[in-house]
Enzyme design. Sequence first.
Site, PDB file in Angstrom:
ATOM      1  CG  ASN A  34      -0.770  -6.474  -1.717  1.00  0.00           C
ATOM      2  OD1 ASN A  34      -1.357  -7.028  -2.660  1.00  0.00           O
ATOM      3  ND2 ASN A  34      -1.281  -6.429  -0.500  1.00  0.00           N
ATOM      4  CD  GLU A  63      -4.504  -7.581   1.568  1.00  0.00           C
ATOM      5  OE1 GLU A  63      -5.352  -6.960   2.248  1.00  0.00           O
ATOM      6  OE2 GLU A  63      -3.292  -7.331   1.620  1.00  0.00           O
ATOM      7  CG  HIS A 108      -9.937  -5.457   1.347  1.00  0.00           C
ATOM      8  ND1 HIS A 108     -10.009  -6.655   2.020  1.00  0.00           N
ATOM      9  CD2 HIS A 108      -8.636  -5.114   1.341  1.00  0.00           C
ATOM     10  CE1 HIS A 108      -8.780  -7.006   2.413  1.00  0.00           C
ATOM     11  NE2 HIS A 108      -7.931  -6.092   2.008  1.00  0.00           N
ATOM     12  CG  ASP A 130     -12.524  -8.866   2.563  1.00  0.00           C
ATOM     13  OD1 ASP A 130     -12.540  -7.855   1.832  1.00  0.00           O
ATOM     14  OD2 ASP A 130     -12.034  -8.866   3.709  1.00  0.00           O
ATOM     15  CD  GLU A 166      -2.860  -1.252   2.368  1.00  0.00           C
ATOM     16  OE1 GLU A 166      -2.806  -0.353   3.223  1.00  0.00           O
ATOM     17  OE2 GLU A 166      -3.666  -2.182   2.425  1.00  0.00           O
TER      18      GLU A 166
END
Length: 346
Positions: free
Chosen positions: A203, A269, A239, A271, A162
């Site tokens: 990432n 990641e 996300h 979700d 990030e």
Amino acid sequence: MSRRAVTVFLLLLIAVLIGVGLWLRRPGRPIPIPSHLRHPAALARPFGAAVSIPAARADSTYLRDYLETFTSMTPENAMKWDAVQPDRDSWEFGEADALVTLARKTGKRVRGHTLVWGTQLPAWVAGGHWTPAQLRAVLVDHVRTEVAHFRGKVESWDVVNEPLANDGRLAGDVFLRVLGPSYIDLAFRTAHAADPHARLFLNELAGELPGPKQDALVALVAGLRRRGVPIDGVGLEDHTESTHYPRPAQLLTILRRLTSLGLDVEITELDVALRGPPRLALEHQAEAYAATARACAAVPRCTGLTVWGVTDRWSWLGAQAQADLFDARGRPKPALAALRRAFGRG
Ligand code: XIL
């Protein structure tokens, strides 16, 4: 026996029991592998989940769901800076080692997460008064020691996590403030020297949708490639929410923008927090998971898909978000079958 002897005996017994109790709970103790495990369904590419140490230790349903479903593991917190190097001279790899051992014994690929990030940093790094030379030495020591510790066991690393703010500028963490943008190059070069075979990723969060952040992400990694920095891929976190997730065409656009630079990509990641009336929301959640898997499957250099959590009970968003593939009691949701279908069989 005299009363004194009895007292001494009881005290010794208590000491031994406390000792055994502490030993059984020591950080880094093996995570027992449940018996009669089923093999995960064969899929065309690695299918991973973030695994939490407290969950894997306390909840056998969680552990079984993880082991029987996934072929790749990302330690959720155990490899972060605050976990492995809480002080400058103290290295604590025990819990991360326990996860890596579990992964190796059960045939899972390991994604290392994460080496350099402005968050989950111990206070001695984040609050230090550093000269550039000092912080450079700290960063190099951290990356080199951690990557070397797991050499040959971690298939890919999120080297820098990030680095961008939402407006597309570099995030103003201690590394940027003291070292300037070149901290990113330094982190990758150091990681590569410590394990030349590990695939190295940058990432990033919320790069899936078009906008200034996505453009900045592409420009950032294009610059790394131009300068010969050893980067192999980009991780897109993803996300999302069941009412609001990137459409397949949008995902394909960013995946292709990145792979056309000669990079691998992964969904790292995923979700999907549940929003709206429950029944419909579960359907939309299944669509969201499936759409993402389909986009990855359509891109040859999309080398894996990882979801951020296993069961809702342990989700970082809280159980009420119902964001994971298994519900709070560990039962699969419609999204799991939908994702598998979309991802493609091996
Ligand atoms: C989260 C973990 O899931 C939580 O347990 C922890 O408290 C905070 O970090 N982006 C990342 C992950 O790259 O490391 C974050 O993980 C979630 C957002």
